[in-house]
Design an enzyme around this catalytic site. Structure first.
Site, mmCIF file in Angstrom:
data_model
loop_
_atom_site.group_PDB
_atom_site.id
_atom_site.type_symbol
_atom_site.label_atom_id
_atom_site.label_comp_id
_atom_site.label_asym_id
_atom_site.label_seq_id
_atom_site.Cartn_x
_atom_site.Cartn_y
_atom_site.Cartn_z
ATOM 1 N N THR A 83 59.741 66.886 24.125
ATOM 2 C CA THR A 83 58.859 67.585 25.074
ATOM 3 C C THR A 83 57.947 66.594 25.803
ATOM 4 O OG1 THR A 83 57.115 68.040 23.443
ATOM 5 C CG2 THR A 83 58.846 69.709 23.705
ATOM 6 N N MET A 139 60.289 58.120 15.791
ATOM 7 C CA MET A 139 59.882 58.165 14.386
ATOM 8 C C MET A 139 60.332 56.949 13.571
ATOM 9 S SD MET A 139 58.027 60.745 14.335
ATOM 10 C CE MET A 139 57.719 62.324 15.149
ATOM 11 N N HIS A 143 50.156 59.736 19.943
ATOM 12 C CA HIS A 143 49.946 60.173 18.556
ATOM 13 C C HIS A 143 49.158 61.490 18.568
ATOM 14 C CE1 HIS A 143 49.602 59.810 14.247
ATOM 15 N NE2 HIS A 143 48.348 60.212 14.382
HETATM 16 C C1 GAR Z 1 54.661 64.764 19.223
HETATM 17 O O1 GAR Z 1 53.694 65.644 18.735
HETATM 18 C C2 GAR Z 1 54.207 63.323 19.061
HETATM 19 O O2 GAR Z 1 52.846 63.148 19.302
HETATM 20 C C3 GAR Z 1 54.530 63.077 17.612
HETATM 21 O O3 GAR Z 1 55.784 63.705 17.428
HETATM 22 C C4 GAR Z 1 55.919 64.805 18.328
HETATM 23 C C5 GAR Z 1 57.198 64.628 19.127
HETATM 24 O O4 GAR Z 1 57.476 65.730 19.940
HETATM 25 N N1 GAR Z 1 54.545 61.678 17.330
HETATM 26 C C6 GAR Z 1 54.117 61.151 16.177
HETATM 27 O O5 GAR Z 1 53.722 61.820 15.242
HETATM 28 C C7 GAR Z 1 54.158 59.631 16.110
HETATM 29 N N2 GAR Z 1 53.363 59.158 15.025
HETATM 30 P P1 GAR Z 1 58.500 65.647 21.166
HETATM 31 O O6 GAR Z 1 59.818 65.069 20.640
HETATM 32 O O7 GAR Z 1 58.675 67.081 21.574
HETATM 33 O O8 GAR Z 1 57.894 64.820 22.252
#
Ligand code: GAR
Length: 192
Positions: free
Chosen positions: A13, A87, A106
């Site tokens: 997203t 990740m 983050h």
């Molecule tokens: C998001 O909330 C991002 O901030 C988090 O993972 C999610 C990914 O969502 N990232 C972390 O926690 C990194 N430490 P997305 O794939 O829909 O963008």
């Protein structure tokens, strides 16, 4: 034109927010996913953005894995690497190759709820457990310390009564992440 690579591992997203922002003088040249079959890859495809799956599992060492990524990032002359829900932890070797050229989003107000083990829903679980009334998101430069690089932008989001990790994650994304991530990229591009 600033050539950007967006590194993802999931739904994408935040990648979508960058695409939708249509940032002047910024081109998303490449999407690299650490996992196959994630929806972020579908988003790239829908917008004709080249994508590659580079998975740590396919390499014997972290160095070989990172060298495969470095090779393609250099081939494509990438000027900014954006970790958007990526990740996999990157080593000092990788981070030093792209000093001040890697940013991360983050889902908390750093220095709260960050560092090793704090990712995705775990961040929001920790925030709710602590009982904070305000949380948010941070965009920062990536250095060798997990979530420890210089902060670029932050935005606060209220925690509401009855929030679950899922409802809080959604609000933090909608109100903070999808706003500050494209803004940070634009800001970096304008500063170059
Ligand atoms: C998001 O909330 C991002 O901030 C988090 O993972 C999610 C990914 O969502 N990232 C972390 O926690 C990194 N430490 P997305 O794939 O829909 O963008």
């Amino acid at each position: 034109m600033l050539k950007v690579a967006v590194l993802v591992s999931g739904g994408g997203t935040n990648l979508q927010a960058i695409i939708d922002a249509n940032i002047p003088n910024v081109k998303i040249e490449l999407v690299i996913s650490s996992k196959p079959n994630v929806y972020a890859l579908e988003r790239a495809k829908q917008h004709d953005i080249e994508s590659k799956v580079i998975s740590k599992r396919d390499f014997t060492t972290q160095l070989e894995y990172e060298n495969a990524m470095i090779k393609i990032l250099e081939e494509k002359e990438i000027g900014l690497i954006v970790l958007a829900g990526f990740m996999t932890i990157l080593s000092t070797h990788f981070v030093k190759m792209f000093e001040r050229k890697i940013i991360n989003v983050h889902p908390s107000l750093i220095p709260s709820f960050c560092g090793d083990g704090f990712y995705g829903l775990k961040v929001h679980e920790a925030a709710l457990k602590k009982g904070v009334k305000v949380t948010g998101a941070t965009v920062h430069y990536v250095n060798e310390i997990t979530d420890g690089g210089e902060i670029i932008l932050q935005k606060a989001v209220d925690v509401l009564e009855g929030d679950t990790p899922e409802t809080l994650q959604k609000r933090v994304m909608e109100q903070a992440e999808w706003d500050i991530l494209p803004r940070a990229i634009a800001q970096i591009c304008n500063g170059l």
